[in-house]
Design an enzyme around this catalytic site. Structure first.
Site, PDB file in Angstrom:
ATOM      1  N   ARG A 151      96.787  -7.314  89.936  1.00  0.00           N
ATOM      2  CA  ARG A 151      95.453  -7.829  90.249  1.00  0.00           C
ATOM      3  C   ARG A 151      94.427  -7.446  89.192  1.00  0.00           C
ATOM      4  NH1 ARG A 151      97.696  -6.440  95.114  1.00  0.00           N
ATOM      5  NH2 ARG A 151      97.592  -7.976  96.810  1.00  0.00           N
ATOM      6  N   ILE A 152      94.422  -6.165  88.796  1.00  0.00           N
ATOM      7  CA  ILE A 152      93.407  -5.715  87.844  1.00  0.00           C
ATOM      8  C   ILE A 152      93.674  -6.297  86.465  1.00  0.00           C
ATOM      9  CG2 ILE A 152      92.391  -3.700  86.715  1.00  0.00           C
ATOM     10  CD1 ILE A 152      93.003  -2.132  89.303  1.00  0.00           C
ATOM     11  N   ASP A 171     104.326  -7.353  81.573  1.00  0.00           N
ATOM     12  CA  ASP A 171     104.612  -6.786  82.881  1.00  0.00           C
ATOM     13  C   ASP A 171     106.012  -7.253  83.248  1.00  0.00           C
ATOM     14  OD1 ASP A 171     104.828  -6.388  85.768  1.00  0.00           O
ATOM     15  OD2 ASP A 171     102.668  -6.055  85.745  1.00  0.00           O
ATOM     16  N   THR A 199      99.328  -0.124  84.711  1.00  0.00           N
ATOM     17  CA  THR A 199     100.625   0.037  85.359  1.00  0.00           C
ATOM     18  C   THR A 199     100.589   1.241  86.302  1.00  0.00           C
ATOM     19  OG1 THR A 199     101.595   1.575  83.761  1.00  0.00           O
ATOM     20  CG2 THR A 199     101.679  -0.759  83.218  1.00  0.00           C
ATOM     21  N   CYS A 226      92.313   3.033  82.471  1.00  0.00           N
ATOM     22  CA  CYS A 226      91.673   3.170  83.777  1.00  0.00           C
ATOM     23  C   CYS A 226      92.728   3.081  84.874  1.00  0.00           C
ATOM     24  CB  CYS A 226      90.624   2.080  83.975  1.00  0.00           C
ATOM     25  SG  CYS A 226      89.169   2.226  82.926  1.00  0.00           S
ATOM     26  N   ARG A 228      96.373   5.417  85.223  1.00  0.00           N
ATOM     27  CA  ARG A 228      96.868   6.745  85.577  1.00  0.00           C
ATOM     28  C   ARG A 228      96.894   7.605  84.314  1.00  0.00           C
ATOM     29  NH1 ARG A 228      95.544   5.483  89.770  1.00  0.00           N
ATOM     30  NH2 ARG A 228      96.669   5.333  91.745  1.00  0.00           N
ATOM     31  N   ASP A 252      89.284   6.941  81.903  1.00  0.00           N
ATOM     32  CA  ASP A 252      88.697   7.142  83.220  1.00  0.00           C
ATOM     33  C   ASP A 252      89.623   7.970  84.105  1.00  0.00           C
ATOM     34  OD1 ASP A 252      86.721   6.589  85.338  1.00  0.00           O
ATOM     35  OD2 ASP A 252      88.301   5.367  86.251  1.00  0.00           O
ATOM     36  N   GLU A 257      93.961  15.884  87.635  1.00  0.00           N
ATOM     37  CA  GLU A 257      92.547  15.655  87.920  1.00  0.00           C
ATOM     38  C   GLU A 257      92.067  16.681  88.933  1.00  0.00           C
ATOM     39  OE1 GLU A 257      92.082  11.582  89.119  1.00  0.00           O
ATOM     40  OE2 GLU A 257      92.283  10.845  87.062  1.00  0.00           O
ATOM     41  N   HIS A 275      87.183   9.356  86.633  1.00  0.00           N
ATOM     42  CA  HIS A 275      87.909   8.520  87.594  1.00  0.00           C
ATOM     43  C   HIS A 275      86.951   7.916  88.618  1.00  0.00           C
ATOM     44  CE1 HIS A 275      92.079   7.923  89.671  1.00  0.00           C
ATOM     45  NE2 HIS A 275      91.352   6.809  89.656  1.00  0.00           N
ATOM     46  N   LEU A 276      85.934   7.234  88.095  1.00  0.00           N
ATOM     47  CA  LEU A 276      84.934   6.632  88.974  1.00  0.00           C
ATOM     48  C   LEU A 276      84.763   5.140  88.772  1.00  0.00           C
ATOM     49  CD1 LEU A 276      81.933   9.142  89.187  1.00  0.00           C
ATOM     50  CD2 LEU A 276      83.428   8.370  91.029  1.00  0.00           C
TER      51      LEU A 276
END
Length: 309
Positions: A151-152, A171, A199, A226, A228, A252, A257, A275-276
């Site tokens: 989706r992203i 992908d 991914t 953005c 992992r 990000d 974390e 991570h925001l």
């Protein structure tokens, strides 16, 4: 004859805003934030935030649990297999932060291409005369590589059209338009001026971007993550930045974390966010709404929209 509806106890695991949850709960639902051991023991539903770990020991503390609802899609910190073994579905909320994360990618990318941190420092430090020494780039006409086309990734590609970016994507599972499709990750890296990662983290793609793959990227490329943190070997990325082979790094996400200090954080061509990017006010509200609705569906004996596999 009236029918008595039993009360279902929901517990919040991790920081949760009651004002975002309460509108979706019925009168026979009770939400407890910061639950006690006694409340955990009788809870039937748990709304789990991203940074909260739910392992076998945590599940032992919730013997009455019927559903876990994870606010997001990442289940790195949730023992999905153990929950499944106990007959507890793990509801996830795909799509609720798609736009936010995709916009976050371009926030980092534009900041790096336009050299915004460096230019901010010039103005702030009264070094206007040095502006001619800074090379500022454009997106138009460049090639954006997308690793992961869920989706992203698809939303990032859609936005790319507005910037007149060429798109290359890889992908192994998703359908990718022929014009974008690459046969492997290395093909994307070799063809792209900018690369963005989308991914999930698996044992196979831990440090997917390592010293070898960084060397395969175009000189002067920019890398944004953005997804992992563990997808990138930060030591290798730092070396590539220092050599100039990598022109910019936008992060990000981190591993772990919150992250320990890393010298890459101090590099002038690095942009950082904690991570925001996927946690805008709108995205958070949509995510929590979806999680609560999924949990209620399970308690009511209905199929939730999405469950972790």
């Amino acid at each position: 004859m009236s029918t008595t509806i039993s009360t279902h106890l929901f517990v919040g695991l991790g920081p949760l805003d009651r004002e975002l949850v309460d509108p979706y709960l019925a009168s026979h639902h009770q939400l407890v934030l910061d639950p006690t051991e006694e409340q955990l023991a009788v809870a039937e539903a748990a709304i789990v935030r991203a940074a909260f770990t739910v392992d076998a020991a945590m599940l032992d503390r919730m013997p009455a649990l019927k559903v876990l609802a994870r606010t997001g899609v990442g289940t790195d910190l949730v023992d999905v297999a153990e929950a499944r073994r106990r007959g507890i579905p793990v509801v996830i909320t795909p799509g609720t932060n798609t736009v936010s994360v995709a916009e976050g990618v371009y926030t980092h990318l534009l900041s790096l291409v336009k050299r915004l941190p460096t230019l901010t420092g010039l103005v702030r430090g009264g070094r206007w005369a040095e502006r001619g020494k800074v090379t500022v780039g454009d997106l138009e006409g460049a090639t954006l590589g997308i690793v992961g086309f869920g989706r992203i990734g698809r939303k990032v590609a859609q936005i790319a059209e507005a910037f007149d970016l060429n798109v290359r994507a890889y992908d192994p599972f998703a359908e990718i338009p022929q014009a974008y499709r690459c046969a492997e990750v290395d093909e994307v890296l070799a063809a792209s001026d900018f690369v963005t990662l989308h991914t999930p983290l698996t044992a196979e793609n831990h440090h997917l971007i390592n010293e070898t793959r960084l060397a395969a990227m175009r000189p002067g490329a920019i890398l944004v993550n953005c997804s992992r943190g563990a997808l990138i070997d930060l030591d290798a990325a730092h070396a590539a930045l220092r050599s100039g082979h990598l022109a910019g790094l936008g992060l990000d996400v981190f591993d772990p974390e919150p992250p320990a200090y890393h010298p890459v954080f101090d590099h002038a061509n690095t942009t950082l966010s904690p991570h925001l990017m996927g946690f805008t006010d709108r995205a958070t509200a949509l995510t929590i709404c979806s999680a609560v609705e999924g949990a209620i569906a399970v308690l009511d004996g209905r199929e939730p929209a999405a469950v972790a596999s």
